[in-house]
Motif scaffolding. Structure first.
Motif, short mmCIF file in Angstrom:
data_model
loop_
_atom_site.label_atom_id
_atom_site.label_comp_id
_atom_site.label_asym_id
_atom_site.label_seq_id
_atom_site.Cartn_x
_atom_site.Cartn_y
_atom_site.Cartn_z
N HIS A 53 -39.95 9.45 -24.62
CA HIS A 53 -40.15 10.21 -23.39
C HIS A 53 -40.06 9.31 -22.16
O HIS A 53 -40.18 8.09 -22.25
CB HIS A 53 -41.48 10.97 -23.41
N ILE A 54 -39.83 9.96 -21.03
CA ILE A 54 -39.83 9.31 -19.72
C ILE A 54 -40.88 10.04 -18.89
O ILE A 54 -40.71 11.22 -18.56
CB ILE A 54 -38.46 9.39 -19.03
N ALA A 55 -41.96 9.35 -18.59
CA ALA A 55 -43.02 9.93 -17.76
C ALA A 55 -42.73 9.58 -16.30
O ALA A 55 -42.56 8.41 -15.95
CB ALA A 55 -44.37 9.38 -18.18
N LEU A 56 -42.65 10.58 -15.47
CA LEU A 56 -42.37 10.41 -14.06
C LEU A 56 -43.68 10.42 -13.30
O LEU A 56 -44.40 11.42 -13.28
CB LEU A 56 -41.46 11.56 -13.60
N MET A 57 -44.01 9.28 -12.70
CA MET A 57 -45.22 9.15 -11.90
C MET A 57 -44.82 8.89 -10.45
O MET A 57 -43.66 8.57 -10.18
CB MET A 57 -46.08 8.03 -12.47
N PRO A 58 -45.73 9.01 -9.50
CA PRO A 58 -45.37 8.87 -8.09
C PRO A 58 -44.64 7.57 -7.73
O PRO A 58 -43.73 7.58 -6.93
CB PRO A 58 -46.71 8.98 -7.35
N LYS A 59 -44.99 6.46 -8.33
CA LYS A 59 -44.36 5.19 -7.96
C LYS A 59 -43.79 4.44 -9.15
O LYS A 59 -43.42 3.27 -9.04
CB LYS A 59 -45.37 4.31 -7.23
N GLU A 60 -43.72 5.11 -10.30
CA GLU A 60 -43.32 4.41 -11.51
C GLU A 60 -42.75 5.38 -12.55
O GLU A 60 -43.18 6.52 -12.64
CB GLU A 60 -44.53 3.69 -12.10
N LEU A 61 -41.79 4.88 -13.32
CA LEU A 61 -41.30 5.58 -14.50
C LEU A 61 -41.80 4.81 -15.71
O LEU A 61 -41.81 3.58 -15.71
CB LEU A 61 -39.77 5.57 -14.55
N HIS A 62 -42.20 5.54 -16.73
CA HIS A 62 -42.64 4.89 -17.97
C HIS A 62 -41.80 5.44 -19.11
O HIS A 62 -41.89 6.62 -19.44
CB HIS A 62 -44.13 5.15 -18.20
N VAL A 63 -40.95 4.58 -19.66
CA VAL A 63 -40.05 4.96 -20.74
C VAL A 63 -40.61 4.40 -22.05
O VAL A 63 -40.86 3.20 -22.15
CB VAL A 63 -38.63 4.40 -20.52
N THR A 64 -40.81 5.27 -23.02
CA THR A 64 -41.20 4.82 -24.35
C THR A 64 -40.28 5.49 -25.36
O THR A 64 -39.84 6.62 -25.16
CB THR A 64 -42.66 5.16 -24.69
N ALA A 65 -39.99 4.76 -26.42
CA ALA A 65 -39.15 5.31 -27.48
C ALA A 65 -39.47 4.61 -28.80
O ALA A 65 -39.76 3.41 -28.82
CB ALA A 65 -37.68 5.14 -27.15
#
Length: 91
Positions: A53-65
């Motif tokens: 998933h790609i979590a969209l946050m106000p100042k950051e993207l967090h990609v985990t797989a």
């Protein structure tokens, strides 16, 4: 199983960042047969051998797989390509 965990800063407004993430997902869907769906501000993607998933946050993207056995051998190049695309789209 190998794990990819990338945090990438961005300064885009939420709507623009979401659009950029969707454009990347559309290319992955077409190129690699990925299936993706949004749940809130998180884009989930999967196909045989990968789930993440790609979590969209106000100042950051967090990609985990999580990569399956066959793709685990290609973790380095896959991670490098993800970082390259994030750098282009969210510079």
């Amino acid at each position: 199983m190998s794990q990819i965990d990338i945090r990438h800063p961005h300064a885009l407004p939420t709507a623009q960042a979401r659009k950029a993430v969707q454009e990347v997902a559309d290319k992955l869907d077409a190129r690699f047969g990925m299936e993706s769906r949004w749940e809130g501000d998180t884009l989930h993607f999967s196909r045989s051998g990968v789930d993440g998933h790609i979590a969209l946050m106000p100042k950051e993207l967090h990609v985990t797989a999580k990569l399956g056995f066959l793709l685990s051998a290609m973790k380095g190049p896959i991670e490098q390509e993800i970082r390259r695309v994030l750098g282009e789209r969210f510079a």
